[in-house]
Design a protein around this motif. Structure first.
Motif, PDB file in Angstrom:
ATOM      1  N   GLY A   1      64.895 -74.420  90.689  1.00  0.00           N
ATOM      2  CA  GLY A   1      65.446 -73.242  90.024  1.00  0.00           C
ATOM      3  C   GLY A   1      64.444 -72.099  89.991  1.00  0.00           C
ATOM      4  N   TYR A   2      63.187 -72.418  89.664  1.00  0.00           N
ATOM      5  CA  TYR A   2      62.140 -71.391  89.691  1.00  0.00           C
ATOM      6  C   TYR A   2      61.892 -70.922  91.121  1.00  0.00           C
ATOM      7  CZ  TYR A   2      57.456 -69.352  89.693  1.00  0.00           C
ATOM      8  OH  TYR A   2      56.389 -68.518  89.911  1.00  0.00           O
ATOM      9  N   LEU A   3      61.970 -71.851  92.082  1.00  0.00           N
ATOM     10  CA  LEU A   3      61.732 -71.529  93.494  1.00  0.00           C
ATOM     11  C   LEU A   3      62.679 -70.439  93.990  1.00  0.00           C
ATOM     12  CD1 LEU A   3      60.650 -72.081  96.399  1.00  0.00           C
ATOM     13  CD2 LEU A   3      62.295 -73.959  96.538  1.00  0.00           C
ATOM     14  N   ILE A   4      63.981 -70.542  93.660  1.00  0.00           N
ATOM     15  CA  ILE A   4      64.930 -69.538  94.139  1.00  0.00           C
ATOM     16  C   ILE A   4      64.666 -68.182  93.485  1.00  0.00           C
ATOM     17  CG2 ILE A   4      66.767 -69.966  92.439  1.00  0.00           C
ATOM     18  CD1 ILE A   4      67.220 -69.198  96.199  1.00  0.00           C
ATOM     19  N   GLY A   5      64.207 -68.180  92.237  1.00  0.00           N
ATOM     20  CA  GLY A   5      63.844 -66.919  91.587  1.00  0.00           C
ATOM     21  C   GLY A   5      62.659 -66.270  92.267  1.00  0.00           C
TER      22      GLY A   5
ATOM     23  N   ILE B   1      71.478 -77.758  93.575  1.00  0.00           N
ATOM     24  CA  ILE B   1      72.189 -77.385  92.343  1.00  0.00           C
ATOM     25  C   ILE B   1      71.275 -76.539  91.452  1.00  0.00           C
ATOM     26  CG2 ILE B   1      73.112 -78.276  90.164  1.00  0.00           C
ATOM     27  CD1 ILE B   1      74.214 -80.646  91.778  1.00  0.00           C
ATOM     28  N   GLY B   2      70.010 -76.932  91.359  1.00  0.00           N
ATOM     29  CA  GLY B   2      69.049 -76.162  90.570  1.00  0.00           C
ATOM     30  C   GLY B   2      68.965 -74.722  91.044  1.00  0.00           C
ATOM     31  N   GLN B   3      68.923 -74.550  92.365  1.00  0.00           N
ATOM     32  CA  GLN B   3      68.867 -73.200  92.923  1.00  0.00           C
ATOM     33  C   GLN B   3      70.181 -72.452  92.696  1.00  0.00           C
ATOM     34  OE1 GLN B   3      67.271 -72.930  96.936  1.00  0.00           O
ATOM     35  NE2 GLN B   3      66.133 -74.816  96.660  1.00  0.00           N
TER      36      GLN B   3
ATOM     37  N   GLY C   1      61.679 -68.126  84.380  1.00  0.00           N
ATOM     38  CA  GLY C   1      60.978 -69.083  85.240  1.00  0.00           C
ATOM     39  C   GLY C   1      59.903 -69.846  84.484  1.00  0.00           C
ATOM     40  N   LEU C   2      59.200 -69.162  83.585  1.00  0.00           N
ATOM     41  CA  LEU C   2      58.174 -69.812  82.764  1.00  0.00           C
ATOM     42  C   LEU C   2      58.804 -70.899  81.889  1.00  0.00           C
ATOM     43  CD1 LEU C   2      55.339 -70.076  81.542  1.00  0.00           C
ATOM     44  CD2 LEU C   2      55.902 -68.177  79.997  1.00  0.00           C
TER      45      LEU C   2
END
Length: 491
Positions: free
Chosen positions: A274-278, A399-401, A466-467
């Motif tokens: 999820g943080y990666l896509i951000g 899914i996270g992304q 993201g943090l």
């Protein structure tokens, strides 16, 4: 006497590499071109859907393709995916609105769902086990190569041609790859008594789509719509669990969720993805909209992360021989905390080289985390469940992304709307133009600093979210204790 045809291993290996490379380039090159696409189609509010719908369709179709490959064979399923991806790319290139582009990405994403998993399956079919790891590593290097080429290629296409060609270049590559697989991959199909979990698949689609639509509509003035959608996703989850308990060949075996290590490792993969896509989707927007860089340089800002990802993956392999996965995750989280704080604390006038350093640190964190969680989730299950475990790990990452890109879109849109509302001279159309370097020059010079500040504040808010994801990841990892059996398996 007619000689029996055999697979041309070298040609098929090249075809698999090209197919993987094509999908690897897709993510970065679209990120590079996105500011120009937004400026052309006036769709900053729908920007996240271009990424999320592609990721969601890829995630949902991956397990289905795995089942079909066992029933029909690798060749027809792989070719079918390549055909869909190529058709989707053509429609994306012909799109004249954000809605048309998003619908075209649905087709492209469904096609992409077959390429990566079936590529690894074909490699396993045509190479003996002692050579397989080296070939898989070579195939995986296509992501690192793509990270260098894609920003430069995307920047060149956007600046010299048109953003439409970012998608059109997939057409000749896709057709050539289809031809190579069609002619040179020879396989004897052994039909297996494998059934497809249609009910489970349909419910999984409803569950994820309703959840993502609910998140997307949280900013809607009519709060009834997101509440209904989220309720549909919750109801779908309960029905899904009930049906999967009795399914003959369930798409996601529920027994896996009784394994604590498996659950935690996949949740960690989901959060970090999820943080990666951000990081990957919004850093080029920062470079182009705030710093005013060209598309090629904007996309190049994420390149060091992809290169260091490959390096960190190799490092993870050696670390797994000595340490339990949860200890390696602590190391990876250190790099990810440095990464996210580096973005949060960056001033509006931070130089380009600063982001290259942040991307380098980010790549180490991503590479260590994703490689470790993949191996750990595989090692936590029985040998006959490794394939399912790997597919589920891939599903969790996607899914996270998919979900987080929707959340990040809401955060950015709300920040920009509130920023624009505070000054009567600002409009959302101006924000669209600002993000595209080719149209930013059309804006009144005296308004540029204020508009850039609004975009800067919005992107900063994304990395504050993201943090939170990295903090939740740390808390999850604290629940994972050293497992001696798992450690032995990873050695």
């Amino acid at each position: 006497m007619q000689t029996k045809k055999e697979t041309n291993v070298k040609v098929v290996t090249v075809a698999v590499f090209v197919a993987t490379f094509m999908t690897a380039v897709e993510g970065t090159i679209v990120s590079t071109a996105m500011p120009t696409i937004i400026g052309s189609l006036h769709g900053v509010s729908l920007m996240n859907w271009v990424f999320s719908i592609y990721l969601l369709m890829t995630a949902l179709s991956t397990p289905v393709y795995g089942k079909l490959a066992d029933i029909l064979g690798r060749k027809p399923v792989f070719i079918f995916g390549l055909v869909l991806f190529t058709i989707g790319s053509l429609l994306c290139g012909l799109s004249q609105s954000m809605i048309a582009l998003i619908l075209s990405r649905v087709i492209q994403g469904i096609g992409a769902g077959s390429i990566q998993p079936i590529a690894f399956t074909i490699i396993a079919d045509i190479y003996p086990i002692e050579k397989r790891a080296k070939v898989i590593g070579l195939n995986g290097s296509s992501w690192g190569i793509a990270s260098v080429i894609a920003p430069l290629l995307g920047g060149f296409i956007v600046e010299k041609l048109s953003w439409h060609w970012v998608f059109m270049i997939n057409i000749p590559i896709g057709l050539i790859t289809i031809g190579m697989i069609w002619i040179y991959l020879i396989e004897s199909i052994e039909h297996q008594n494998t059934s497809i979990d249609y009910k489970g698949t349909a419910l999984l689609v409803i569950l994820l789509l309703s959840l993502m639509l609910g998140l997307q509509n949280l900013s809607n003035k009519n709060i009834f719509i997101p509440i209904v959608l989220i309720l549909i996703s919750i109801i779908s989850l309960f029905i899904f669990v009930h049906i999967e308990k009795n399914a003959k060949d369930s798409i996601i075996p529920l027994e896996l969720f009784k394994n604590k290590t498996f659950v935690i490792q996949n949740l960690i993969a989901l959060l970090v993805s999820g943080y990666l896509i951000g990081f990957e989707a919004y850093l080029p927007t920062w470079m182009q909209g705030v710093l005013g860089l060209k598309a090629s340089l904007g996309g190049f800002a994420v390149t060091p992360s992809s290169i260091m990802w490959v390096v960190a993956s190799l490092w993870a392999g050696s670390l797994l021989k000595k340490y339990a996965p949860n200890k390696i995750i602590y190391i990876s989280l250190f790099f990810l905390f440095v990464s996210v704080f580096g973005l949060i604390l960056a001033p509006i006038n931070a130089p380009f080289w600063y982001f290259l350093l942040v991307a380098t640190v980010s790549g180490i964190g991503f590479g260590l985390t994703i490689t470790t969680t993949t191996v750990a989730s595989q090692s936590a299950v029985k040998p006959n469940e490794i394939g399912v475990a790997t597919s589920f790990n891939t599903l969790c990452r996607t899914i996270g992304q998919s979900l987080m890109v929707s959340v990040f879109g809401i955060v950015l849109n709300q920040k920009m709307l509130s920023g624009v509302a505070k000054n009567k001279h600002y409009t959302m159309d101006m924000m669209n133009k600002l993000i595209d370097p080719q149209t930013a020059g059309q804006l009144p010079h005296n308004l540029l600093p204020g508009l850039k500040q609004i975009l800067f504040n919005g992107i900063h808010s994304i990395y504050l979210v993201g943090l939170l994801l990295i903090i939740f990841t740390l808390l999850l990892n604290l629940l994972e204790f050293k497992n001696n059996d798992l450690l032995k398996q990873t050695k």
